[in-house]
Design an enzyme around this catalytic site. Structure first.
Site, mmCIF file in Angstrom:
data_model
loop_
_atom_site.group_PDB
_atom_site.id
_atom_site.type_symbol
_atom_site.label_atom_id
_atom_site.label_comp_id
_atom_site.label_asym_id
_atom_site.label_seq_id
_atom_site.Cartn_x
_atom_site.Cartn_y
_atom_site.Cartn_z
ATOM 1 N N GLU A 1 0.852 -1.204 0.000
ATOM 2 C CA GLU A 1 0.000 0.000 0.000
ATOM 3 C C GLU A 1 0.885 1.250 0.000
ATOM 4 O O GLU A 1 0.604 2.219 -0.700
ATOM 5 C CB GLU A 1 -0.907 -0.051 1.232
ATOM 6 N N THR B 1 -4.983 8.525 -4.419
ATOM 7 C CA THR B 1 -4.890 8.679 -2.967
ATOM 8 C C THR B 1 -3.812 9.695 -2.589
ATOM 9 O O THR B 1 -4.024 10.528 -1.695
ATOM 10 C CB THR B 1 -4.606 7.313 -2.304
#
Ligand code: HSE
Length: 312
Positions: A130, A183
């Protein structure tokens, strides 16, 4: 074992009040990863489908390969694997797209090795992936995608992850407007510091939300769906945000917020029927706004990622 194919579900991170510490998995969709054992050591990405040609194939950048490499570094043996990724989730959607890929890859690779790791012990490897994908090692997508249900990340150092109770009648509607928001961009608009009074409001709401889940108190869940930390800065990146929220609440949503870092919005509701009515209201309001949108409604996925096929 010659190959293993796994599925990992989409997720909604933050859930309004729990920035970086709360997330849940949904049944409606996810990503698929097949991992093949090969003789020579090292990882190779051999196919990526349905990403519009946008995802990296290099093992240092591809989220599936980064996750598996982190696991193999810990495992301590030179193992060779080929990786095939099939995207079911749109990129940059806020539905935990990179997380689902990493989690599906880890679940498949772990099974290929004979499941040496417990499910929750795969989480640190997913967090490494991530971080590679979006610059921040947040766990509120990977943890629910791996474990299913609602998950609270009580602490990151050391990692302390708690699966929460899921009320039977809790449903989710997701609205994915047709544009991409990465993001890293959506995190760059946030402030490093928050006022004390905002910390108090946010803590009260996250505690209220968790209590609401356990007490199956839908009104308490509804009251607690408030975010003063991220939403005020991110809502401006999402056309029609407040208008859509008003319409969905009028249609019976318990609350509506940004799914992860957006642009997907999520609404929670009591009962499957209500989630469908909310989906219908969402389609109408987006038509008025003039924005293309995909609408999904779903039960909460309580199972998390799973193995779909094994070839011995
Ligand atoms: N908690 C993360 C964020 C989730 O809001 O940036 C990203 O999907």
């Amino acid at each position: 074992m010659k190959s293993v194919k796994a599925f990992a579900p989409a997720t909604v991170a933050n859930v309004s009040c729990g920035f970086d510490i709360l997330g849940f998995a949904i049944d409606a969709m996810g990503d698929y990863v097949e991992v093949f054992r090969k003789e020579e050591p090292g990882l190779k990405v051999i196919s990526i489908e349905d990403d519009g040609g946008k995802l990296p194939w290099e093992v240092e950048k591809n989220t599936c390969a980064v996750a598996i490499q982190a696991m193999l570094d810990d495992y301590g043996q030179e193992i060779g694997m080929d990786i095939a990724l099939k995207k079911g989730l749109p990129l940059g959607s806020g539905m935990g797209s990179s997380a689902a890929s990493a989690v599906a890859a880890l679940v498949a690779a772990n099974r290929l090795l004979g499941d040496p790791y417990e499910r929750k012990d795969l989480l640190p490897f997913a967090i490494v992936a991530e971080k590679a994908a979006c610059g921040a090692g947040h766990a509120d997508n990977v943890a629910p995608s791996l474990l299913g249900g609602f998950v609270l990340i009580r602490d990151y150092h050391p990692l302390d992850v708690i699966k929460l109770h899921v009320p039977d009648s809790l449903y989710c509607t997701l609205l994915h407007p047709h544009f991409q928001l990465n993001t890293s961009d959506s995190r760059s608009v946030l402030r490093d510091a928050i006022p004390l009074k905002h910390s108090t409001i946010q803590s009260g709401n996250v505690a209220g939300f968790v209590s609401g889940l356990y007490q199956e108190d839908y009104e308490l869940i509804s009251r607690s769906m408030r975010d003063v930390i991220a939403e005020p800065y991110r809502a401006v990146l999402i056309p029609g945000f407040y208008e859509v929220r008003e319409a969905l609440k009028a249609a019976g949503a318990l609350g509506m917020g940004i799914s992860g870092s957006g642009p997907t919005l999520f609404a929670l509701s009591k009962g499957a029927e209500k989630s469908k009515e909310i989906a219908k209201a969402a389609e109408e309001i987006y038509q008025n706004i003039g924005l293309g949108v995909d609408v999904y409604y779903s039960a909460i996925n309580t199972r998390g990622a799973y193995v779909l096929e094994e070839n011995k």
